[in-house]
Design a protein around this motif. Structure first.
Motif, PDB file in Angstrom:
ATOM      1  N   ASP A   1     -63.507  76.996 -30.478  1.00  7.63           N
ATOM      2  CA  ASP A   1     -63.359  75.564 -30.735  1.00  7.63           C
ATOM      3  C   ASP A   1     -63.296  75.260 -32.227  1.00  7.63           C
TER       4      ASP A   1
ATOM      5  N   PRO B   1     -65.097  73.972 -20.924  1.00  6.47           N
ATOM      6  CA  PRO B   1     -66.164  74.683 -21.638  1.00  6.47           C
ATOM      7  C   PRO B   1     -66.590  75.949 -20.904  1.00  6.47           C
TER       8      PRO B   1
ATOM      9  N   VAL C   1     -70.997  79.973 -25.568  1.00  4.42           N
ATOM     10  CA  VAL C   1     -71.102  80.110 -27.017  1.00  4.42           C
ATOM     11  C   VAL C   1     -71.059  81.592 -27.364  1.00  4.42           C
TER      12      VAL C   1
ATOM     13  N   PHE D   1     -72.205  78.914 -20.280  1.00  7.70           N
ATOM     14  CA  PHE D   1     -72.851  77.645 -19.958  1.00  7.70           C
ATOM     15  C   PHE D   1     -73.253  77.588 -18.484  1.00  7.70           C
TER      16      PHE D   1
ATOM     17  N   LEU E   1     -63.875  77.808 -25.381  1.00  6.85           N
ATOM     18  CA  LEU E   1     -63.214  76.983 -24.378  1.00  6.85           C
ATOM     19  C   LEU E   1     -62.040  77.747 -23.790  1.00  6.85           C
ATOM     20  N   SER E   2     -61.573  77.293 -22.629  1.00  2.60           N
ATOM     21  CA  SER E   2     -60.358  77.874 -22.064  1.00  2.60           C
ATOM     22  C   SER E   2     -59.156  77.400 -22.876  1.00  2.60           C
TER      23      SER E   2
ATOM     24  N   ARG F   1     -68.483  77.438 -30.027  1.00  2.00           N
ATOM     25  CA  ARG F   1     -68.183  77.089 -28.636  1.00  2.00           C
ATOM     26  C   ARG F   1     -66.877  77.747 -28.216  1.00  2.00           C
TER      27      ARG F   1
ATOM     28  N   GLY G   1     -59.280  73.492 -22.570  1.00  2.00           N
ATOM     29  CA  GLY G   1     -60.464  72.755 -22.968  1.00  2.00           C
ATOM     30  C   GLY G   1     -61.632  72.796 -22.018  1.00  2.00           C
TER      31      GLY G   1
ATOM     32  N   HIS H   1     -72.041  72.613 -15.704  1.00  2.00           N
ATOM     33  CA  HIS H   1     -72.203  73.103 -17.067  1.00  2.00           C
ATOM     34  C   HIS H   1     -70.911  73.663 -17.657  1.00  2.00           C
ATOM     35  N   GLY H   2     -70.069  74.271 -16.866  1.00  2.01           N
ATOM     36  CA  GLY H   2     -68.846  74.857 -17.406  1.00  2.01           C
ATOM     37  C   GLY H   2     -68.133  75.705 -16.379  1.00  2.01           C
TER      38      GLY H   2
END
Length: 364
Positions: A196, A243, A246, A260, A230-231, A228, A241, A165-166
């Motif tokens: 994002d 994930p 949220v 996630f 992201l790193s 979203r 990028g 998932h992330g």
């Protein structure tokens, strides 16, 4: 019934032995806390700690087996009884994702054509190592896990850890066969992230809760609920990028992140063998021309060169005719403007007014 009236009324425990046992138990507890501290990475007890983790890893796996079997059984029973509702939910999600799938396929084809035309080389994938979580350390502040992959498989301190998932966390300690992973929710976790939607930078800070906090957000109104996260790759510790989750508003009004990775059990993970961005591409590739595909184009044949020259000549002739027509039009406009124009006739003067007749009773 009082304790002294029961069956244990004749039991006598020496005070000295009781104190000695309590001291020994306290000493053992202190030693275990010292060597299991997730933030004591540079302490002189690191070799002892690595040995304890190597022994605790297989033991934890043996004790965790019944828990995994019981979890699998409960999942099977729950899936059997809720299969109809799950099937309906999956059908709705499939209907919602069908347009996105078609759009993704179309964009993938377009991007593939652009890459072929421009000679763009995508970023090489990062090598990964699959592992399984064998022990969980959970407390009011510490959130860590032991995984069954260590330095013998290339795992190093600082490597990111992900699941399906992330992002889950990062490696903070290794031994030959076992590694310690700190989760994103641990108080010692600090992860540079980006939004994002707006590309705004922030810092994801763990505070022991299930939803880490977003701090030092750049820009006013750069974060909204549902964005979203992201790193960002800032600092070189994580690739860009990956994930994470949220954004959502906490009870205290601060911005937090719904991870996630909490969508499923963190049992099987993958360690990204990532050290810095220098390992993604070599120096020879960095010094190569940016459009390498242009050097592979074959030279034109004589027929192609003649066709190109003929087309260029036709374009020049058409341009000359257009310029001549424009000049002729401008010349005709100038002649028309210089031509004298006839003067219009003057308007006729109005007739003089008739003299007034003398009055009837006037004198001669």
């Amino acid at each position: 019934m009082a304790f002294r009236d029961g069956p244990f009324e004749n039991i006598k425990v020496p005070l000295v032995w009781t104190a000695a046992v309590a001291v020994v138990i306290a000493a053992i507890g202190c030693i275990l806390l010292l060597i299991s501290d997730a933030r004591a990475q540079t302490s002189p007890y690191q070799p002892v700690r690595a040995g304890v983790e190597s022994v605790a890893g297989p033991v934890g796996g043996v004790f965790a087996a019944p828990v995994r079997w019981f979890g699998s059984a409960t999942d099977y029973v729950g899936g059997y009884f809720f299969a109809v509702s799950e099937n309906r939910r999956l059908k709705r999600e499939l209907a919602e994702l069908a347009p996105w799938r078609d759009q993704a396929i179309a964009l993938k084809n377009v991007n593939a054509r652009y890459e072929a035309m421009l000679g763009i080389r995508p970023e090489p994938p990062v090598a990964m190592q699959t592992a399984r979580s064998i022990s969980d350390t959970r407390g009011p502040f510490s959130r860590a896990r032991l995984i069954d992959a260590g330095s013998a498989k290339g795992v190093k301190v600082g490597n990111p850890v992900i699941n399906e998932h992330g992002l889950v966390g990062r490696i903070v300690g290794t031994s030959p066969n076992v590694s310690r992973m700190v989760l994103l929710t641990d108080v010692a976790s600090r992860t540079p992230v980006l939004v994002d939607r707006t590309d705004a930078r922030a810092l994801l800070t763990g505070d022991g809760s299930d939803n880490p906090r977003l701090e030092f957000i750049r820009g006013v109104g750069s974060v909204q609920a549902g964005d979203r996260i992201l790193s960002s790759g800032d600092g070189g510790g994580f690739p860009r990028g990956v994930p994470i989750g949220v954004a959502a508003r906490g009870i205290d009004g601060s911005w937090r992140v719904k991870l996630f990775s909490d969508r499923g059990a963190i049992d099987y993970v993958r360690v990204m063998l990532f050290e810095d961005f220098g390992q993604l591409i070599g120096s020879d590739d960095l010094n190569s021309p940016p459009l390498a595909a242009l050097g592979a184009v074959a030279e034109a044949t004589p027929a192609q060169a003649a066709a190109i020259s003929d087309a260029a000549a036709r374009r020049d002739a058409a341009r000359g005719r257009a310029e001549q027509a424009a000049a002729d039009t401008a010349r005709a406009d100038a002649v028309e403007a210089a031509r004298p124009r006839p003067t219009p006739p003057a308007a006729a003067a109005p007739p003089p007014a008739a003299e007034a007749a003398p009055p009837a009773g006037g004198t001669e």
